[in-house]
Scaffold this motif. Structure first.
Motif: not given
Length: 127
Positions: A13, A15-17, A19-24
């Protein structure tokens, strides 16, 4: 939520968040939303404002959970007990020595911040 209320989050979880923060990244709209919410809540989200950055294996602060416990203790009329000789304080919950402080040495505080400001530190056996 996980940081403030000391909730567990799996590494997957996290790692997912992350990477989401990095993308958005946080937008101006999200910053304004956080500002408006902070006016009502009394605190902002440090991960939205950029004061904090989540790293894998993050150690939660649990500030929201601590505040809730302090409010409940005040409602039950259980103040924080300081020992004026040792300058150590004990919380009504999670501190086994709370009831062992000699009555003649008790100094009561309404919050941990007040105890810290008075030069007291939390007992080592508090969880």
């Amino acid at each position: 939520m996980h940081d403030r209320y000391d909730l567990n989050m799996s590494k997957q979880q996290q790692r997912l968040l992350m990477s989401w923060n990095k993308a958005y990244p946080v937008s101006e709209w999200e910053l304004m939303r956080d500002f408006r919410i902070s006016k009502l809540m009394g605190h902002s989200n440090p991960f939205v404002t950029g004061e904090k950055i989540w790293d894998l294996g993050h150690k939660n602060t649990g500030k929201g959970a601590q505040a809730f416990i302090q409010i409940k203790n005040l409602e039950l009329n259980n103040p924080i007990r300081g020992n004026k000789n040792s300058l150590v304080y004990h919380l009504p919950t999670g501190c086994p020595s709370y009831d062992l402080v000699s009555p003649s040495n008790i100094v009561e505080f309404m919050t941990e911040a007040a105890a810290n400001d008075a030069g007291f530190r939390i007992a080592g056996n508090c969880r």
